[in-house]
Design an enzyme around this catalytic site. Structure first.
Site, short mmCIF file in Angstrom:
data_model
loop_
_atom_site.label_atom_id
_atom_site.label_comp_id
_atom_site.label_asym_id
_atom_site.label_seq_id
_atom_site.Cartn_x
_atom_site.Cartn_y
_atom_site.Cartn_z
N HIS A 161 0.81 -1.22 0.00
CA HIS A 161 0.00 0.00 0.00
C HIS A 161 0.84 1.27 0.00
O HIS A 161 1.88 1.36 0.65
CB HIS A 161 -0.94 0.01 1.21
CG HIS A 161 -0.21 -0.06 2.53
ND1 HIS A 161 0.21 1.05 3.22
CD2 HIS A 161 0.17 -1.13 3.29
CE1 HIS A 161 0.81 0.69 4.33
NE2 HIS A 161 0.79 -0.64 4.40
N ASP A 162 0.40 2.25 -0.78
CA ASP A 162 0.95 3.60 -0.80
C ASP A 162 2.36 3.68 -1.37
O ASP A 162 3.02 4.71 -1.22
CB ASP A 162 0.92 4.23 0.61
CG ASP A 162 -0.47 4.22 1.21
OD1 ASP A 162 -1.35 4.86 0.62
OD2 ASP A 162 -0.68 3.56 2.24
N GLY A 195 4.97 -1.05 2.87
CA GLY A 195 4.16 0.12 2.58
C GLY A 195 4.97 1.41 2.51
O GLY A 195 6.02 1.55 3.14
#
Length: 271
Positions: free
Chosen positions: A127-128, A145
């Site tokens: 994520h991200d 992440g």
């Protein structure tokens, strides 16, 4: 209702949920699943047994191989189902078992992958993450992440990258390395823990960087990492010396920028 171009080819065993947007000349092979918020650009190919889900947009010419899951929700412990997205540029290849997750609200809500990337079997983009263009991730590379990876960086098989770490443009990460701290542009890192082993001169040469420029970057590297003192302070001190060398300035600016992680050094410690 889905928007499916007339030229798209979808195998009858695949499921395209209502709301998906399928571009021209898209090829979706057997046993694929396309979610309702997915956008597939022109000439995208899903070979077979691939899942594209979430609010995911995939650029033209990408290829996705079997067992890849693209756009799954984040594996963050703070995941609570908030709206988030994954955007992938053009002409990327995601080989067997690749996973790429959408973002989280705490990280801006967006995972972004640039164009012309090659992601070999079982890579994971969490994520991200923010990835540039022309990146190569060999088999089993794991990005935690919020990782940032610059254009044309190469990550060797099985390496693991700590959350919030930055990897600079055209850096080279050796196989099975543990990337705990930021890696400078053009840097080469190997080992567990990862140790900065100099500059990716081969990569710079292949990119057309002139020999005189490479020598200047080498001098800047020595000024920053081989002298006594704090690396960030030394980088700031020598900046004026290299104002005519954009590549050296790129390294200096990378080091002096704010970051959640320290800078990888030639020693088994952070810098």
């Amino acid at each position: 209702m889905s928007m499916i171009a007339a030229s798209a080819r979808i195998h009858p065993t695949s499921l395209v949920e209502d709301g998906a947007v399928i571009g021209e000349n898209v090829s979706i092979g057997p046993f694929c699943h396309i979610g309702s918020q997915v956008v597939l650009g022109d000439n995208v190919e899903l070979v077979s047994h691939a899942v594209v889900t979430g609010r995911t947009e995939i650029g033209r010419g990408c290829r996705i191989f079997p067992m890849a899951v693209i756009g799954g929700v984040s594996q963050s412990l703070h995941e609570a189902g908030e709206e988030s997205s994954l955007t992938i540029g053009e002409n990327c290849t995601m080989r067997e078992g690749v996973t790429m997750n959408t973002g989280t609200v705490g990280g801006g809500g967006k995972t972004v992958v640039g164009s012309n990337g090659l992601f070999l079997a079982n890579c994971h983009v969490a994520h991200d993450c923010q990835l540039g263009d022309g990146i190569i991730m060999s088999n089993n590379v794991m990005l935690a992440g919020h990782v940032h990876v610059g254009d044309r960086a190469i990550l060797g098989g099985g390496c693991a990258v700590h959350q919030f770490t930055r990897i600079g443009r055209q850096a080279f990460i050796g196989g099975l390395s543990a990337v705990n701290y930021d890696v400078i542009p053009y840097g080469m890192l190997n080992g567990n823990p990862g140790v900065l082993g100099g500059l990716n001169v081969v990569g710079m040469t292949r990119a057309g960087v002139e020999r005189a420029t490479i020598h200047s970057v080498r001098r800047a590297y020595k000024d920053i990492f081989e002298a006594e003192g704090n690396v960030r302070a030394k980088a700031a001190d020598v900046r004026e010396t290299y104002v005519d060398c954009p590549e050296a300035l790129e390294i200096i600016d990378f080091i002096t920028a704010e970051s959640d992680r320290a800078i990888s050094s030639p020693f088994r410690r952070k810098a």
